[in-house]
Motif scaffolding. Structure first.
Motif, PDB file in Angstrom:
ATOM      1  N   SER A 100       0.823  -1.197   0.107  1.00  0.00           N
ATOM      2  CA  SER A 100       0.119   0.014  -0.044  1.00  0.00           C
ATOM      3  C   SER A 100       0.710   1.162  -0.006  1.00  0.00           C
ATOM      4  N   TYR A 101       0.458   2.327  -0.701  1.00  0.00           N
ATOM      5  CA  TYR A 101       0.920   3.572  -0.584  1.00  0.00           C
ATOM      6  C   TYR A 101       0.702   4.332   0.648  1.00  0.00           C
ATOM      7  N   GLN A 102      -0.282   3.889   1.491  1.00  0.00           N
ATOM      8  CA  GLN A 102      -0.691   5.136   2.407  1.00  0.00           C
ATOM      9  C   GLN A 102       0.012   4.742   3.771  1.00  0.00           C
TER      10      GLN A 102
ATOM     11  N   GLU B  56      -3.794   4.952  -5.299  1.00  0.00           N
ATOM     12  CA  GLU B  56      -4.469   4.336  -4.328  1.00  0.00           C
ATOM     13  C   GLU B  56      -5.502   5.260  -3.785  1.00  0.00           C
ATOM     14  N   SER B  58      -8.796   5.882  -0.718  1.00  0.00           N
ATOM     15  CA  SER B  58      -9.542   5.127   0.195  1.00  0.00           C
ATOM     16  C   SER B  58     -11.122   5.148   0.191  1.00  0.00           C
TER      17      SER B  58
END
Lengths: 115, 114
Positions: A100-102, B56, B58
């Motif tokens: 994931s990038y977050q 990406e 959310s």
């Protein structure tokens, strides 16, 4: 999904003393990074210290150091010789090296420094 | 030291209006992000942007939100029709190599929807 838990909503420390802020995380990944960010009343997010998961040696930045226990998935922040300017919210964060990038943040610990 | 710059620092808007939040990331950074923080709550990921596309997003980042890098330096977040619950601090961030060296955050835009 990754989770980051900070179990201490608030802490206080006397000026010049040492305080430790706790953080645990949960992940199945092996390549990841951990961070502590400071958010003073101005609400700017300031990177305090980072740790690479594949390094056993604990990171240190001046008065700030971490205790990284990989097996226990624990990443605590120690502040030595606390100063009034250290008063802030402190967020623990986890970031993947390849997935994931977050960044995933904990809920934060509000640190007060008593003169 | 290089900084991530966000403008405006505070914006008040009427419910239903469109807002654009602006950010200038650090020039040699390749990854760009938007986060939000509702007062007193945790920092939440909205979207990441790499190589001129969303890498990406959310669940919060629904059709009301969009991002753009219009000119190679600015990075914008648009909220098409603001709701009261969009009131929050919005942070832009950038990084050299994903999470490897951490993110550099801007000072934030406080959005108030009335």
């Amino acid at each position: 999904a990754q989770t980051v838990t900070q179990s201490q909503p608030e802490m206080s420390v006397q000026e010049a003393e040492t305080v430790t802020l706790s953080c645990t995380y949960d992940t199945s990944e092996s390549d990841y990074y951990l961070f502590w960010y400071k958010q003073p009343p101005s609400r700017q997010m300031i990177l305090v210290i980072r740790q690479e998961a594949y390094k056993q040696q604990n990171a240190t930045e001046n008065r700030f150091s971490v205790n990284f226990q990989k097996a226990a998935k624990s990443f605590s922040l120690k502040i030595s010789d606390s100063q009034l300017g250290d008063a802030a919210m402190y967020f623990c964060a986890w970031g993947s090296g390849a997935g994931s990038y977050q960044l995933t943040f904990g809920k934060g610990t509000k640190l007060s420094v008593i003169p | 030291e290089p900084e991530v710059t966000q403008t405006p620092s505070h914006q008040v808007t009427q419910m239903g209006q469109e807002v654009i939040l602006r950010c200038v990331p650090i020039s040699n950074h390749l990854y760009f992000y938007w986060y939000r923080q509702i007062l007193g709550q945790k920092v939440e990921f909205l979207v990441s942007f790499y190589n001129n596309e969303i890498s990406e997003k959310s669940e919060i980042f629904d059709d009301q939100f969009s991002v753009e890098r219009p000119d190679g330096s600015n990075f914008t977040l648009k909220i098409r029709s603001t709701k009261l619950e969009d009131s929050a601090m919005y942070f832009c961030a950038s990084s050299v190599d994903r999470a490897r060296y951490g993110y550099t955050f801007g000072s934030g835009t406080r959005l108030t929807v009335v």
